[in-house]
Every structure is written in C-alpha cells, then in structure tokens.
Write a protein that holds these residues in place. Structure first.
Motif: not given
Length: 444
Positions: A387-404
C-alpha cells in the motif's frame, strides 16, 4: 547482512523481476525518471514564465502569484486518491490521464486570455504532475525493495534536475510574444513522453517475491499481504518472536488507516511540513530575498540556477547513502544540515558575502531535497510495499502546508518583521525536523 549475502539477495530479486517483466527492472525506473523530468517545469520553470503571463493578461503580481500556491495544493492533494487507485488497479490508466492533463495544461496556457483560465489550467496540469510523481516514486518502491533509497533518488532527482535542461530555452523566450510557443512545445513533449512511459510501466504481480526474503533493513519478503501476496494476516497480528519488522522478511503490510494509528506517521508528517516549509521557501523566494538584502543580480541568478541542480544531486547521493547506513540517522543529518544552510543564507546575505551566500544555498538545497527520497523509503521500510502509493501520498500531503508557509506565511512574516526573520524561521523548522528524526523507530 554480509555484503556477499546482500549481493546474492539483490541478484535473486532482480532475476525474479526479469522473469515477470521480460526485461530488466531498471527500465521501470528509467521510464519513471523520464516522466518525472518531463513534468518538472511545472514547479521549477514557473518563475520564468510568471512575468510574461502577468504582462500579457495585465494582472497584478498577487493575482498571478496565486498560481504557484494552487499548483502545490493540487499536485500534493491529488496524490492520495491517485495512490489508492494505483495500488489496486496499477499505473497504466492513471499515467495516460496524467499525459493528457500535464500536456494539455501547458497547451491550454499558451492560449489563455483570462487569469481564471490560468488558475484552472495550471491546477489541472498540477494534478497530472501529482499522478506522475506518485506513480514514479512508488514504481521504485514496488520493484526495488532492496534499493529503495537509490531508486527513489533517481526518480526524484529527475524531477528536481530535469527542468535545468529547458530553463535556457524558456528564459530565452520569456517574453509576451515568445512564451505561447514555448508552452505549446513543452506541452506536446510532456504529453507524448508520458504516453510513451505509460506503455512501459506496470506493477509486480501478486506474490512475485514468494520465497525471496528481503531482510537487509528494507523488509518486504515472503508473507506479503493482500493483493501483492495472498494469505497473510489481514488483521495485522503476527508472532512477536519474529523480531523487528524492519529487519526481517515478515514486514506487516499496513493500510492507510492502520498507518494513521501509529505515532511514527504523525511525527514524520510534522517533519515533512517543517522541511518542506524551508525548502519551498528557498525555491520560491530566494531571488526576492537576495534582492531585498541588496545582493547583486548575478548572485540572485546564480542562486536560482543552482537550486534544481543541487536538489537533484542531493536526492541521488543521500538516497543511495541511506541504503547503506541507518536511514533515520541519514534523515536527521540531512535535515539538520538543511537548516544550517538556510540560516547560513541569512548570515551571509546580511554580511554582504555573495559567494558564501550561493554556497549556503547549495548546502541548504542539497540536504533539503532528499526528503523526497528519504520519506518514501522510510514509509516502505515501516509500512510495507503493498500500500506504499496511498501511504506515502498521505505523508506527501504535508507539502501543501509547507507550500503555504513558503508563500503566504513568509509574505506575512516579511511584512510584520523582515526577510531575515522569515528565513531564520524556515531554517529553525528544518532543524526541528532533523531532531525529530532521531526519535524515529519502526512500528511494532
């Protein structure tokens, strides 16, 4: 594991992959890396086309500046549903959609006449970039359980460095009359290239590593669960005598809901936000920072030029190194040095030392960028490959807050205090992420 045993294990996994594919598994990584390089202009070339778009549409810098924020949100936010779908249905259909979106986004931008059209088209292109990104990174995780750091490093290096090949062409034509032709050409190349890559990409079949232990710290061997290995314990129970799941061939395959129940994920999520905030601030604001502190134009241009190159090399070098040493310690060292580099930009800019300033930019970017290699590798180490695709995608969503932080928050801090304070905060966030990495250990 001894070097001889590790080499033998690598050979067994490679041989099994070749049986399934009919060719070397490295072609999977090559196709993924090529697609990553093709879509990289969306992130790294935006600063070159922003000004002519602004002039052509006769809009304010604030209005056109929202485009990059939308890019980060849609590129990051699209990855969880994309990863969830890919883990169940494979990468091919998604990649075909990505080719249409990413290629079509640039083609549409070339004829856009209103700023809302730019928002819409760049956001659609960003979804295409997000698809390519999550497909490419997880292609490495799925086919290379033995070389996660190196292979994710190759793909993410291409995303960071691929744009360097087209920057001279874009900048030479970054005028009101020239940018439409640039976007049309890039759109065609991006779309066609991704469609070709979609033909090559595929995922391993169920149970492809049955009988092959992966025990050198990357931990997916026989006994895989769910779709990639039938008959494992779906409730997550296991014999505690098996030892640490990160160091044997019986890694539990966590689904995303199970992963959210571990403290390791939330610590890594905070770390991801902190490092992303520092790195995206550097990427988006380094020229404005250099100008504000009255460094010369050559220094500002040199700083912007070395960003994708240093980032690409850092992802490959640190990613490969993390396969050979303790991965958590590699994260700690990398993020601490990133923070030191960001703080160095403040120190040297205020001291009026341009060469040292550029060197600090290189250090900061070299050690920030590997987050996109280290985090997916650790997600694979801790939570399994299935399930690495979904699992890492959830972690990667932190980039949104980094972008803000890198955009809106930095702008607010600059207005309330100064550029130096804003960059110092970014450096401190990276250092905190490095300290946090020292507490990481595999979930039990």
């Amino acid at each position: 594991m001894s070097e001889t045993a590790s080499s033998g294990q690598d050979g067994r996994i490679a041989a099994r992959a070749k049986e399934e594919l009919g060719f070397s598994r490295w072609w999977q990584v090559a196709a993924a890396a090529a697609m990553m390089g093709l879509v990289s202009p969306y992130q790294y070339v935006w600063s070159s086309i922003q000004s002519p778009l602004e002039s052509a549409l006769n809009v304010s810098p604030e209005a056109i500046g929202l485009v990059f924020t939308l890019f980060v949100i849609f590129q990051s936010g699209s990855q969880f549903p994309v990863g969830w779908y890919r883990d169940r249905h494979g990468p091919r259909r998604l990649t075909l959609v990505a080719g249409v979106l990413a290629g079509g986004g640039y083609l549409g931008l070339s004829v856009a006449t209103e700023v809302w059209q730019v928002y819409l088209l760049y956001s659609l292109g960003a979804v295409g970039v997000g698809i390519v990104y999550t497909v490419a990174v997880n292609t490495a995780l799925k086919w290379f359980p033995d070389r996660r750091g190196l292979t994710t490093g190759i793909g993410t290096m291409a995303f960071a460095g691929g744009s360097a090949l087209v920057v001279p062409y874009v900048r030479a034509n970054a005028t009101v009359g020239g940018y439409p032709g640039v976007l049309q050409n890039l759109g065609l190349v991006i779309g066609l290239g991704i469609l070709v890559g979609a033909v090559v990409l595929r995922d391993p079949p169920n149970g492809w590593l049955d009988g092959v232990d992966v025990e050198n710290g990357d931990g997916d061997g026989n006994g895989e669960s769910g779709r990639n290995g039938e008959g494992s314990e779906s409730d997550g129970s296991r014999d505690e005598s098996a030892g640490d799941p990160a160091t044997n061939g019986d890694t539990r395959q966590y689904e995303w809901r199970e992963m959210l129940g571990t403290w390791q994920f939330w610590l890594m999520y905070g770390m991801f936000i902190g490092v992303s905030a520092a790195g995206l601030m550097l990427t988006a604001q380094i020229v404005a920072f250099a100008d504000a502190l009255e460094l010369n134009a050559v220094t500002a241009t040199a700083s912007a030029t070395v960003l994708p190159v240093a980032g690409g090399v850092g992802r490959l070098v640190v990613g490969d190194l993390s396969d050979r040493v303790d991965r958590e310690r590699a994260m700690a060292a990398s993020f601490l040095l990133c923070g030191v580099g960001v703080l160095g930009t403040v120190l040297f800019a205020r001291a009026g030392r341009p060469l040292a300033f550029v060197a600090a930019v290189i250090v900061a970017t070299f050690f920030w960028s590997p987050q996109y290699t280290l985090f997916p590798s650790v997600v694979g180490d801790y939570y399994g490959r299935e399930h690495s695709s979904a699992n890492y995608a959830l972690l990667y969503s932190g980039k949104m807050w980094g972008g803000v932080f890198g955009g809106a928050v930095v702008g607010w801090v600059v207005g309330a205090a100064s550029w130096s304070v804003a960059f110092a905060v970014g450096g401190a966030l990276a250092i905190l992420a490095g300290v946090g990495a020292l507490a990481l250990r595999p979930p039990r």
